[in-house]
Motif scaffolding. Structure first.
Motif, PDB file in Angstrom:
ATOM      1  N   LEU A 143      40.082  24.032  40.298  1.00  0.00           N
ATOM      2  CA  LEU A 143      40.728  25.330  40.495  1.00  0.00           C
ATOM      3  C   LEU A 143      42.158  25.389  39.964  1.00  0.00           C
ATOM      4  CD1 LEU A 143      39.409  25.865  44.101  1.00  0.00           C
ATOM      5  CD2 LEU A 143      38.815  27.275  42.145  1.00  0.00           C
ATOM      6  N   ALA A 144      42.694  24.260  39.544  1.00  0.00           N
ATOM      7  CA  ALA A 144      44.084  24.220  39.082  1.00  0.00           C
ATOM      8  C   ALA A 144      44.161  24.573  37.592  1.00  0.00           C
ATOM      9  CB  ALA A 144      44.673  22.837  39.322  1.00  0.00           C
ATOM     10  N   PRO A 145      45.320  25.046  37.127  1.00  0.00           N
ATOM     11  CA  PRO A 145      45.458  25.369  35.701  1.00  0.00           C
ATOM     12  C   PRO A 145      45.363  24.119  34.839  1.00  0.00           C
ATOM     13  CG  PRO A 145      47.587  25.483  36.820  1.00  0.00           C
ATOM     14  CD  PRO A 145      46.543  25.340  37.891  1.00  0.00           C
ATOM     15  N   ASN A 146      44.907  24.302  33.615  1.00  0.00           N
ATOM     16  CA  ASN A 146      44.761  23.184  32.690  1.00  0.00           C
ATOM     17  C   ASN A 146      46.079  22.874  31.992  1.00  0.00           C
ATOM     18  OD1 ASN A 146      42.067  22.773  33.215  1.00  0.00           O
ATOM     19  ND2 ASN A 146      41.353  24.065  31.534  1.00  0.00           N
ATOM     20  N   PHE A 147      46.304  21.581  31.722  1.00  0.00           N
ATOM     21  CA  PHE A 147      47.460  21.133  30.958  1.00  0.00           C
ATOM     22  C   PHE A 147      46.972  20.413  29.704  1.00  0.00           C
ATOM     23  CE2 PHE A 147      49.173  21.539  35.209  1.00  0.00           C
ATOM     24  CZ  PHE A 147      50.463  22.009  35.015  1.00  0.00           C
ATOM     25  N   GLN A 153      38.991  32.234  35.448  1.00  0.00           N
ATOM     26  CA  GLN A 153      38.296  33.320  36.114  1.00  0.00           C
ATOM     27  C   GLN A 153      39.140  33.939  37.233  1.00  0.00           C
ATOM     28  OE1 GLN A 153      35.724  34.984  35.554  1.00  0.00           O
ATOM     29  NE2 GLN A 153      34.815  35.725  37.449  1.00  0.00           N
ATOM     30  N   LEU A 154      39.591  33.096  38.170  1.00  0.00           N
ATOM     31  CA  LEU A 154      40.277  33.623  39.352  1.00  0.00           C
ATOM     32  C   LEU A 154      41.675  34.141  39.027  1.00  0.00           C
ATOM     33  CD1 LEU A 154      37.868  32.056  40.605  1.00  0.00           C
ATOM     34  CD2 LEU A 154      39.344  31.587  42.551  1.00  0.00           C
ATOM     35  N   TYR A 164      41.585  37.862  37.943  1.00  0.00           N
ATOM     36  CA  TYR A 164      41.058  38.912  38.827  1.00  0.00           C
ATOM     37  C   TYR A 164      42.122  39.985  39.095  1.00  0.00           C
ATOM     38  CZ  TYR A 164      36.622  36.691  40.224  1.00  0.00           C
ATOM     39  OH  TYR A 164      35.355  36.192  40.260  1.00  0.00           O
ATOM     40  N   GLU A 165      41.651  41.110  39.639  1.00  0.00           N
ATOM     41  CA  GLU A 165      42.563  42.195  40.014  1.00  0.00           C
ATOM     42  C   GLU A 165      42.950  42.138  41.492  1.00  0.00           C
ATOM     43  OE1 GLU A 165      41.691  46.157  37.643  1.00  0.00           O
ATOM     44  OE2 GLU A 165      39.820  45.332  38.431  1.00  0.00           O
ATOM     45  N   HIS A 166      42.022  41.730  42.357  1.00  0.00           N
ATOM     46  CA  HIS A 166      42.223  41.864  43.793  1.00  0.00           C
ATOM     47  C   HIS A 166      42.425  40.520  44.507  1.00  0.00           C
ATOM     48  CE1 HIS A 166      40.974  46.013  43.190  1.00  0.00           C
ATOM     49  NE2 HIS A 166      39.889  45.560  42.579  1.00  0.00           N
ATOM     50  N   LEU A 167      41.551  39.568  44.250  1.00  0.00           N
ATOM     51  CA  LEU A 167      41.618  38.280  44.952  1.00  0.00           C
ATOM     52  C   LEU A 167      42.866  37.515  44.526  1.00  0.00           C
ATOM     53  CD1 LEU A 167      40.110  36.398  46.922  1.00  0.00           C
ATOM     54  CD2 LEU A 167      39.027  35.346  44.925  1.00  0.00           C
ATOM     55  N   LYS A 168      43.664  37.131  45.508  1.00  0.00           N
ATOM     56  CA  LYS A 168      44.944  36.489  45.208  1.00  0.00           C
ATOM     57  C   LYS A 168      44.958  35.006  45.539  1.00  0.00           C
ATOM     58  CE  LYS A 168      49.936  37.017  45.854  1.00  0.00           C
ATOM     59  NZ  LYS A 168      51.019  37.773  46.507  1.00  0.00           N
ATOM     60  N   SER A 169      44.167  34.573  46.542  1.00  0.00           N
ATOM     61  CA  SER A 169      44.242  33.165  46.937  1.00  0.00           C
ATOM     62  C   SER A 169      42.896  32.673  47.436  1.00  0.00           C
ATOM     63  CB  SER A 169      45.306  32.965  48.036  1.00  0.00           C
ATOM     64  OG  SER A 169      44.981  33.732  49.185  1.00  0.00           O
ATOM     65  N   LEU A 170      42.726  31.363  47.362  1.00  0.00           N
ATOM     66  CA  LEU A 170      41.502  30.701  47.809  1.00  0.00           C
ATOM     67  C   LEU A 170      41.874  29.460  48.597  1.00  0.00           C
ATOM     68  CD1 LEU A 170      38.423  30.101  47.779  1.00  0.00           C
ATOM     69  CD2 LEU A 170      38.764  28.968  45.580  1.00  0.00           C
ATOM     70  N   GLY A 171      41.277  29.316  49.781  1.00  0.00           N
ATOM     71  CA  GLY A 171      41.493  28.123  50.600  1.00  0.00           C
ATOM     72  C   GLY A 171      40.198  27.356  50.775  1.00  0.00           C
ATOM     73  N   SER A 189      40.297  38.551  33.211  1.00  0.00           N
ATOM     74  CA  SER A 189      38.909  38.077  33.207  1.00  0.00           C
ATOM     75  C   SER A 189      37.904  39.160  33.548  1.00  0.00           C
ATOM     76  CB  SER A 189      38.754  36.894  34.173  1.00  0.00           C
ATOM     77  OG  SER A 189      38.965  37.297  35.509  1.00  0.00           O
ATOM     78  N   VAL A 190      38.362  40.304  34.044  1.00  0.00           N
ATOM     79  CA  VAL A 190      37.429  41.382  34.391  1.00  0.00           C
ATOM     80  C   VAL A 190      37.570  42.597  33.479  1.00  0.00           C
ATOM     81  CG1 VAL A 190      37.142  40.713  36.799  1.00  0.00           C
ATOM     82  CG2 VAL A 190      39.051  42.182  36.176  1.00  0.00           C
TER      83      VAL A 190
END
Length: 654
Positions: free
Chosen positions: A429-433, A224-225, A228-235, A21-22
Motif C-alpha cells: 500500500l506504500a508509494p513506490n521508490f 489505485q487508492l 480515488y475521490e472519496h476514500l482518504k485512509s485505510l487501516g 485512478s477513477v
C-alpha cells in the motif's frame, strides 16, 4: 452494546484523493485501463491490479480490439465462481467513446445455475458457432478442455480472471495444466488478470519460463487508492481475544459502519464447529431479529444499544439454496447501488473475490487466513471508492495464545502469520521508490528517487523485470517462510535476516539467477522494505528517514547502514504492545523452544536443578538472563514443556 474498541492497526495509510485512478479519457478508459490497452498487441498479457481498478472493463477493451483489429475470432472469459460472471455482462462502451460495445448473448453466459460439467456442450457449440464472446467458470473451462484438443483454442482470446487460481504444479492443478497445454499447442492469445498474484501456498503461479513469455502490466494499490475521490485512509489491524470469539465479537463490531463479517472456517481452531449457531451469537450481539424479508432474505434486526433497525444479510446458512440465491441477487443488484439496502453481511466462504459492495467500510475477519491472497481479496471488499466513505478498515480478530492450551504452538504461528500478512500489505500500500547508486557525480534525484552509496543497481533484464513487476510477490514469499517469520519475531540479528535468510529465499524462488543477481535483488528487497517502513520528513531543504527510531539524512544513506536494520521488525513491535506481557512471553518462549539444541536425556537430567532454582528464587529460570547456567535451565524447561505437549497430542501423556 458497550463502547466498541478500536483495533490495533499495524498499517494506517492516508491518500491524496487526486481522482486520477477513477477519471476517464476520451475512450472511456481509466488510468489502469489505458496502461493495459497500450499493450493490447501482446499475445500473452498479465494484468496485476487491485480490486475495483477496472480489470473487467480493461479486458473488454483489449478483447474487442483483438476481435476487430488483430484477427481473433473468439473471446472466452473464465471466472472462478458464477457470481463474478456479472462483471463481464453487456456493457455500452460506445456511450463513453470506444468504437464497439461488449455484448454477451444469454446462451453464452454460462455463469448461471446448474453444474459446470453440464455446460460443456454449450461451450463446444460456441467454439463451432458464429458468435464471438462467452463467459464461463474456471470449472466449465477445465471440463471442456478435457474433451477438446488444445488446437480447438486456435484463433481465440482466453481471458482468465483471478489468475492466482492457476499453479505451475500441473500435477495437482488442472487450470495450470490447461494453461500450459494451450500455450504450447495453440495460437491462443491469453489475458491473465489478478488483484493478488501470490497464492496461499509456496507454489508459483507460473514457471519462470512461462512467466517470461507474458507482457506484464502492473497497477499497484497505491496508484489505485491515491487516485480515488472519496476514500482518504485505510487501516489494517488486529484485535486479540481469549476464549471463544463469539463472546468477544461485540468488542470490535462497530454497527455504525457498513461491515462484512467473515466467520472462521469450520476446520479452524477458532470455529465452534457450528456455523449456524455462530451466526446466532453474532445476531444476539447486534440485537433482536424482528423479521425476515421473503423476497430478499434480508434480516431486520433491532440494535441493542439504540433501537435502530439494521438490515443484515446471512450468507452462511446454505440450507435453503434458493433463498440464498435470492439474497445474493439482491446484494449484487440493489445493494451495490443503494447505500441503505444492507448494513451488515455475515459470510463464511463468500463475499470475497469479485464481490462488489462499494459502501462497505469495515471488513471484520475472524481467525488467521492461511492465504495472503485471501487477505488481500477481503481487504479489497472495503477499498472501493464511494461517496461518504473516508476511511476503510480491515480488522483480524485473532485468538491470543494460552499457555495451558495444547494448541499453543498453532496459536502462536497463526498470530505471527497474521502480523506478517499485515506487514506485506503495508509494503503493497506504500508509494513506490526508485533506487539509484550514489557515485558522487550525480544529478539531483528525481521525484520518488533515492540515491544510496554502495547500492548495486540491477544489471540484467531479468532482475529489472523482477523488480518492476514481482517485488511485492517476492516479499510475500519471504513473509510466508516459516524460518524467516520466527527469526524476525524473535529479534533476529539484522545481518542474519538480510544476508542469510533473504538470499536463501531468493535462490529458491529464482533458481535461474547467479550470485551477483541474487545480491542485486536482495538489496532491492531490503532497501525497499526499510524505506517503506520508515517515516520520511522534510526539515528545511533536507529530507530525513526514520530508521530504528533515528532520523537519518537521506543524502547520507548507504547500503551498510540499511543492512543494519531488520526491515520486518516493526510489525512485531506493534504486536508486542497490543498483547499482555504474559502472552508476549508465551509467544517468545514458543519460538525459542523450536530453536533449542538439546537432547531429551540432558533435559531430564537438568529437571532437578530447575526445581531447585524455582525453590530458591521463587520464579522460573529466565531465557533472557545474562547468566549462562540460568539460560540453559530455561531452555531445558521449554524443551520439556514442548515434549510433554507433543506426547499428550499423540495420546501418550507421561
Amino acid at each position: 452494546m458497550s463502547a466498541v474498541k478500536k483495533p490495533v492497526n499495524v498499517v494506517n495509510v492516508e491518500y491524496a484523493q487526486t481522482g486520477n485512478s477513477v477519471n476517464t479519457d476520451a475512450l472511456g478508459m481509466r488510468e489502469m485501463q489505458q496502461r493495459v490497452y497500450a499493450q493490447r498487441a501482446a499475445q500473452y498479457l498479465l494484468v496485476k491490479a487491485p480490486p475495483a481498478s477496472g480489470k473487467s472493463r480493461a479486458l473488454m477493451f483489449v478483447g474487442l480490439d483483438k476481435l476487430y483489429n488483430q484477427g481473433r475470432q473468439k473471446v472466452i472469459v473464465a471466472v472462478p465462481e458464477r457470481s463474478i460472471g456479472g462483471s463481464f455482462a453487456n456493457t455500452q462502451l460506445t456511450r463513453h467513446g470506444f468504437f464497439a460495445d461488449w455484448e454477451i448473448k444469454d446462451e453464452h453466459n454460462l455463469c448461471t445455475p446448474g453444474s459446470s460439467a453440464g455446460k460443456v456442450d454449450q461451450f463446444i457449440d460456441f467454439l463451432n458457432g458464429p458468435d464471438a464472446t462467452l463467459v464461463c467458470t474456471h470449472a466449465t473451462l477445465r471440463f471442456a478442455y478435457e474433451k477438446l484438443p488444445a488446437g480447438a483454442f486456435n484463433g481465440t482470446v482466453l481471458a482468465i480472471d483471478e489468475f492466482h487460481h492457476v499453479s505451475s504444479d500441473t500435477g495437482s492443478n488442472r487450470l495450470g495444466e490447461l494453461l500450459k497445454g494451450v500455450m504450447a499447442n495453440s495460437d491462443a492469445h491469453i489475458v491473465a488478470m489478478t488483484g493478488s498474484y501470490f497464492r496461499g501456498d509456496s507454489v508459483p503461479v507460473l514457471s519462470p519460463g512461462d512467466e517470461a513469455k507474458f507482457t506484464p502490466v502492473t497497477f499497484n494499490y497505491y496508484d489505485q487508492l491515491n487516485g480515488y475521490e472519496h476514500l482518504k485512509s485505510l487501516g489494517i489491524g488486529h484485535h486479540f481475544y481469549q476464549g471463544r470469539y463469539t463472546s468477544a465479537i461485540h468488542e470490535i463490531l462497530d454497527l455504525n459502519k457498513k461491515t462484512i463479517l467473515h466467520i472462521p472456517n469450520v476446520n479452524s481452531g477458532e470455529s465452534t464447529k457450528d456455523k449456524i449457531e455462530e451466526v446466532g451469537f453474532i445476531l444476539d450481539a447486534i440485537g433482536e431479529v424482528v423479521s425476515q424479508e421473503e423476497d430478499t432474505g434480508i434480516l431486520q434486526v433491532r440494535r441493542k444499544d439504540n433501537g435502530e433497525m439494521l438490515r443484515v444479510a446471512d450468507l452462511v446458512d446454505d440450507m435453503d439454496q434458493l433463498a440464498r440465491a435470492e439474497t445474493l441477487h439482491y446484494l449484487s443488484t440493489v445493494a451495490s447501488k443503494d447505500r441503505d439496502a444492507v448494513d451488515v453481511i455475515i459470510a463464511l466462504g463468500m463475499a470475497k473475490e469479485g464481490f462488489d459492495w462499494p459502501f462497505a467500510e469495515h471488513a471484520l475477519t475472524v481467525g488467521y487466513r492461511a492465504s495472503l491472497t485471501e487477505v488481500i481479496q477481503i481487504i479489497g471488499r472495503v477499498t472501493r471508492d464511494s461517496p461518504g466513505k473516508q476511511h476503510a478498515q480491515f480488522t483480524n480478530l485473532i485468538a491470543q495464545p494460552d499457555a495451558t492450551s495444547d494448541e499453543v504452538k498453532i496459536s502462536v504461528n497463526n498470530m505471527l502469520k497474521a502480523i506478517t500478512a499485515s506487514l506485506l500489505m503495508e509494503q503493497v500500500l506504500a508509494p513506490n521508490f526508485t533506487f539509484k547508486a550514489k557515485t558522487g557525480n550525480d544529478d539531483a534525484p528525481k521525484p520518488g528517487e533515492l540515491q544510496i552509496k554502495g547500492f548495486k543497481e540491477p544489471s540484467s533484464d531479468r532482475v529489472k523485470q523482477i523488480v518492476a513487476t514481482d517485488l511485492n510477490d517476492l516479499k510475500a514469499t519471504v513473509l510466508q517462510d516459516e524460518t524467516f517469520v520466527k527469526q524476525a519475531a524473535a529479534n533476529a540479528d539484522p545481518e542474519t535476516t538480510n544476508k542469510v535468510l533473504i538470499p536463501k529465499i531468493i535462490r529458491d524462488r529464482y533458481p535461474d539467477l547467479d550470485e551477483s543477481q541474487v545480491e542485486e535483488l536482495r538489496q532491492q528487497v531490503v532497501v525497499d522494505s526499510v524505506v517503506k517502513n520508515g517515516e520520511v520528513k522534510n526539515v528545511g531543504d533536507k529530507r530525513f528517514i526514520k530508521m530504528q527510531d533515528k532520523f537519518v539524512n537521506i543524502e547520507e544513506l548507504n547500503i551498510n547502514l540499511i543492512d543494519s536494520v531488520n526491515p520486518f521488525q516493526r510489525a512485531f513491535e506493534v504486536m508486542s504492545k497490543s498483547v499482555t506481557p504474559g502472552v508476549l512471553r508465551i509467544i517468545q518462549d514458543t519460538i525459542s523452544s523450536n530453536r533449542i539444541q538439546m537432547t531429551e536425556e540432558e533435559a531430564v537430567a537438568l529437571w532437578p536443578k530447575i526445581q531447585q532454582f524455582h525453590k530458591v528464587n521463587r520464579r522460573r529460570p529466565d531465557l533472557r538472563s545474562e547468566d549462562q547456567t540460568e539460560r540453559r535451565l530455561a531452555e531445558a524447561l521449554l524443551f520439556l514443556q514442548k515434549l510433554k505437549r507433543e506426547r499428550e497430542a499423540q495420546g501418550g501423556a507421561q
